[in-house]
Design a protein around this motif. Structure first.
Motif, PDB file in Angstrom:
ATOM      1  N   LEU A 184       4.779  -6.539   4.933  1.00 56.94           N
ATOM      2  CA  LEU A 184       3.881  -5.514   4.423  1.00 56.94           C
ATOM      3  C   LEU A 184       4.180  -5.284   2.947  1.00 56.94           C
ATOM      4  CD1 LEU A 184       4.008  -2.931   7.349  1.00 56.94           C
ATOM      5  CD2 LEU A 184       2.344  -4.747   6.942  1.00 56.94           C
ATOM      6  N   PHE A 185       3.140  -5.161   2.149  1.00 56.32           N
ATOM      7  CA  PHE A 185       3.284  -4.919   0.725  1.00 56.32           C
ATOM      8  C   PHE A 185       2.281  -3.858   0.306  1.00 56.32           C
ATOM      9  CE2 PHE A 185      -0.075  -7.988   1.024  1.00 56.32           C
ATOM     10  CZ  PHE A 185      -0.923  -7.743  -0.034  1.00 56.32           C
ATOM     11  N   GLN A 186       2.406  -3.373  -0.928  1.00 57.50           N
ATOM     12  CA  GLN A 186       1.483  -2.366  -1.428  1.00 57.50           C
ATOM     13  C   GLN A 186       0.563  -2.987  -2.468  1.00 57.50           C
ATOM     14  OE1 GLN A 186       4.900  -1.730  -1.955  1.00 57.50           O
ATOM     15  NE2 GLN A 186       5.193  -0.606  -0.078  1.00 57.50           N
ATOM     16  N   ARG A 187      -0.651  -2.430  -2.552  1.00 61.82           N
ATOM     17  CA  ARG A 187      -1.599  -2.804  -3.595  1.00 61.82           C
ATOM     18  C   ARG A 187      -2.085  -1.519  -4.245  1.00 61.82           C
ATOM     19  NH1 ARG A 187      -3.802  -7.497  -4.709  1.00 61.82           N
ATOM     20  NH2 ARG A 187      -3.423  -8.352  -2.641  1.00 61.82           N
ATOM     21  N   MET A 216       2.532  -5.395  -5.027  1.00 57.69           N
ATOM     22  CA  MET A 216       3.960  -5.178  -5.236  1.00 57.69           C
ATOM     23  C   MET A 216       4.657  -5.015  -3.894  1.00 57.69           C
ATOM     24  SD  MET A 216       3.138  -1.443  -6.620  1.00 57.69           S
ATOM     25  CE  MET A 216       1.495  -2.015  -6.895  1.00 57.69           C
ATOM     26  N   TYR A 217       5.973  -5.181  -3.889  1.00 52.68           N
ATOM     27  CA  TYR A 217       6.761  -5.086  -2.669  1.00 52.68           C
ATOM     28  C   TYR A 217       7.747  -3.936  -2.777  1.00 52.68           C
ATOM     29  CZ  TYR A 217       9.665  -6.599   1.247  1.00 52.68           C
ATOM     30  OH  TYR A 217      10.362  -6.669   2.430  1.00 52.68           O
ATOM     31  N   GLN A 218       7.661  -3.011  -1.859  1.00 53.98           N
ATOM     32  CA  GLN A 218       8.547  -1.852  -1.735  1.00 53.98           C
ATOM     33  C   GLN A 218       8.710  -1.085  -3.051  1.00 53.98           C
ATOM     34  OE1 GLN A 218      12.173  -3.162   0.135  1.00 53.98           O
ATOM     35  NE2 GLN A 218      11.207  -3.286   2.120  1.00 53.98           N
ATOM     36  N   ARG A 219       7.631  -0.521  -3.531  1.00 58.37           N
ATOM     37  CA  ARG A 219       7.628   0.274  -4.754  1.00 58.37           C
ATOM     38  C   ARG A 219       7.070   1.656  -4.466  1.00 58.37           C
ATOM     39  NH1 ARG A 219       8.204  -1.778 -10.006  1.00 58.37           N
ATOM     40  NH2 ARG A 219       8.990  -3.874  -9.894  1.00 58.37           N
TER      41      ARG A 219
END
Length: 138
Positions: free
Chosen positions: A32-35, A43-46
């Protein structure tokens, strides 16, 4: 004595997990990542977007394919050598994980596919090598 850095404010509840996804997204074995909602950066884990500093991030599931950008062989705290690799995912974010196989045979530019979203010991994604060269994304 007053400590402004540790003051507790009434009405603020416990923090929720940044990667708290919907139940249907948690069911699958995916990274799972964020957009960012505003600029579209993956991004990943921000907590904040590194491009526009926006905090309106939505969680998405990755397709699981990527390219090894860097790989290092680690010999300490383990009975056998293992690798730690930086994987650039097809969606545009980079994640640290492990690639299965002999650590000496993993090189920059190798294509990988997600095998397990989280290693039970190291809590990192695990990938496996796939055939093909960089640039032949499906």
């Amino acid at each position: 004595m007053y400590h402004p850095g540790i003051a507790l404010h009434p009405g603020i509840g416990p923090a929720t997990d940044v990667l708290d996804a919907a139940p249907e997204e948690r069911a699958g074995d995916a990274v799972l990542f964020q957009r960012c909602h505003w600029c579209g950066t993956a991004m990943y884990q921000r907590l904040l977007c590194p491009v526009c500093a926006g905090s309106d991030l939505r969680t998405e599931a990755s397709a699981g394919t990527g390219v090894v950008r860097h790989s290092t062989v680690i010999h300490r705290n383990t009975p056998a050598a293992r690798n730690v690799s930086l994987i650039e995912m097809a969606e545009g974010f980079t994640v640290r994980g492990r690639v299965m196989g002999s650590p000496a045979t993993i090189h920059s530019g190798d294509r990988v596919q997600l095998a397990t979203a989280q290693d039970p010991v190291r809590k990192q994604p695990v990938f496996q090598l796939i055939e093909g060269t960089y640039g032949s994304w499906n």
